[in-house]
Design a protein around this motif. Structure first.
Motif, PDB file in Angstrom:
ATOM      1  N   ARG A 197       0.638  -1.191  -0.059  1.00 19.00           N
ATOM      2  CA  ARG A 197      -0.187   0.073  -0.202  1.00 19.00           C
ATOM      3  C   ARG A 197       0.868   1.251   0.159  1.00 19.00           C
ATOM      4  NH1 ARG A 197      -5.220  -1.257   3.876  1.00 19.00           N
ATOM      5  NH2 ARG A 197      -5.477  -3.311   3.206  1.00 19.00           N
ATOM      6  N   GLU A 198       1.607   1.643  -0.901  1.00 19.67           N
ATOM      7  CA  GLU A 198       2.332   2.432  -1.322  1.00 19.67           C
ATOM      8  C   GLU A 198       1.835   3.902  -1.121  1.00 19.67           C
ATOM      9  OE1 GLU A 198       5.076   3.177  -4.741  1.00 19.67           O
ATOM     10  OE2 GLU A 198       6.668   2.540  -3.666  1.00 19.67           O
ATOM     11  N   ASN A 199       0.772   4.143  -1.535  1.00 24.38           N
ATOM     12  CA  ASN A 199       0.147   5.267  -1.241  1.00 24.38           C
ATOM     13  C   ASN A 199      -0.300   5.697   0.148  1.00 24.38           C
ATOM     14  OD1 ASN A 199       0.220   6.393  -4.103  1.00 24.38           O
ATOM     15  ND2 ASN A 199      -1.803   5.128  -4.271  1.00 24.38           N
ATOM     16  N   GLN A 200      -0.751   4.516   1.016  1.00 23.98           N
ATOM     17  CA  GLN A 200      -1.038   4.597   2.292  1.00 23.98           C
ATOM     18  C   GLN A 200       0.101   4.898   2.836  1.00 23.98           C
ATOM     19  OE1 GLN A 200      -4.013   2.609   2.688  1.00 23.98           O
ATOM     20  NE2 GLN A 200      -4.430   3.416   4.847  1.00 23.98           N
ATOM     21  N   MET A 201       1.461   4.281   2.469  1.00 20.75           N
ATOM     22  CA  MET A 201       2.731   4.761   3.209  1.00 20.75           C
ATOM     23  C   MET A 201       3.251   6.270   3.038  1.00 20.75           C
ATOM     24  SD  MET A 201       4.534   3.197   5.130  1.00 20.75           S
ATOM     25  CE  MET A 201       5.584   1.614   5.188  1.00 20.75           C
ATOM     26  N   ILE A 202       2.869   6.536   1.925  1.00 19.95           N
ATOM     27  CA  ILE A 202       3.261   7.982   1.687  1.00 19.95           C
ATOM     28  C   ILE A 202       2.685   9.102   2.588  1.00 19.95           C
ATOM     29  CG2 ILE A 202       3.077   9.903   0.071  1.00 19.95           C
ATOM     30  CD1 ILE A 202       3.541   8.037  -2.185  1.00 19.95           C
ATOM     31  N   ASN A 203       1.280   8.900   3.128  1.00 24.52           N
ATOM     32  CA  ASN A 203       0.641   9.721   3.711  1.00 24.52           C
ATOM     33  C   ASN A 203       1.269   9.364   5.411  1.00 24.52           C
ATOM     34  OD1 ASN A 203      -1.141  10.512   1.887  1.00 24.52           O
ATOM     35  ND2 ASN A 203      -2.364   9.075   2.067  1.00 24.52           N
ATOM     36  N   ILE A 204       1.120   7.940   5.835  1.00 26.14           N
ATOM     37  CA  ILE A 204       1.570   7.718   7.095  1.00 26.14           C
ATOM     38  C   ILE A 204       2.957   8.429   7.197  1.00 26.14           C
ATOM     39  CG2 ILE A 204       2.565   5.823   8.390  1.00 26.14           C
ATOM     40  CD1 ILE A 204       0.480   4.176   7.152  1.00 26.14           C
TER      41      ILE A 204
END
Ligand SMILES: [Ca+2]
Ligand SMILES: [Zn+2]
Ligand SMILES: [Zn+2]
Length: 240
Positions: A197-204
């Motif tokens: 979940r790369e997009n999730q990781m960017i936000n985190i």
């Protein structure tokens, strides 16, 4: 160094020879292979009227213990220098991430009990902990924490040859981190190790950087030939 008589009086004009020897396996380098030592500005001379001989020693780029041996006439003595980046701590164990990357040259999990490849600055440990926890909480997979820095920092010679350096990883502010996504992105299946979940990781990571007041730079890493290295290379520093 200083030479005195048994009664404590300085001895002038005493010949002094200096040599250096690295203490084997110090600094988390679990390999030998002709470990280098530093150099003296002057490796021999004579004591002055205070019984002293002074010079400079330039240590190697490797974390560890370098032993300075002074000899002259029929006496000798030694002193150990610790060559290190101060303040590094061992990244603690935590269920939301998996520590990996230990090798024969630099022991560490999963194959070795001792862990020499997960040392970092305290704020880096906090950031990794928060990122892994938030990512798992949001439904992400457990992430893999590969090489950070060696116990005393310094040049991290991945191949154990006192040469070929890790790209950075010297000061406890870098981390190689991987997800376990095998299918992402679908058109580049060779890019193992991406976060599922790369997009999730960017936000985190944005949120963690803001909360901890850190600067976190990271990108999926390729070698010089452009081949994927199957992890992301992180640089984490205090202050945004
Ligand atoms: Ca938290
Ligand atoms: Zn090494
Ligand atoms: Zn790296």
């Amino acid at each position: 160094m200083r030479v005195t008589s048994p009664s404590g009086r300085p001895v002038q004009g005493f010949p002094v020879n200096l040599t250096a020897r690295a203490v084997l396996y110090s600094g988390g380098h679990d390999h030998d292979g002709n470990r280098p030592v530093g150099i003296f500005e002057q490796n021999h001379g004579q004591t002055n009227e205070n019984g002293e001989f002074r010079t400079y020693y330039y240590a190697t780029q490797f974390g560890g213990i370098e032993r300075i041996i002074a000899s002259g006439g029929n006496i000798s003595d030694s002193a150990d220098l610790t060559v290190r980046v101060p303040g590094l701590i061992l990244l603690y164990d935590y269920p939301d991430y998996i520590k990996v990357g230990g090798t024969q040259n630099h022991h560490g999990p999963p194959d070795w009990q001792e862990d020499h490849n997960h040392f970092c600055m305290p704020e880096v440990a906090n950031a990794i902990f928060e990122i892994a926890e938030e990512y798992v909480d949001s439904g992400g997979e457990r992430i893999y924490i590969n090489d950070l820095s060696l116990p005393y920092g310094g040049l991290f010679d991945i191949e154990g040859n006192w040469d070929t350096p890790h790209n950075s990883h010297r000061k406890g502010e870098n981390a190689d981190i991987a997800g376990n996504c095998v299918i992402h992105p679908p058109n580049r299946p060779e890019e193992r190790g991406r976060f599922c979940r790369e997009n999730q990781m960017i936000n985190i990571i944005d949120v963690v950087a803001r909360n901890l007041n850190l600067q976190i730079n990271w990108s999926y890493e390729y070698d010089r030939q452009g081949n994927p290295r199957h992890h992301y290379h992180f640089t984490i520093r205090g202050g945004r």
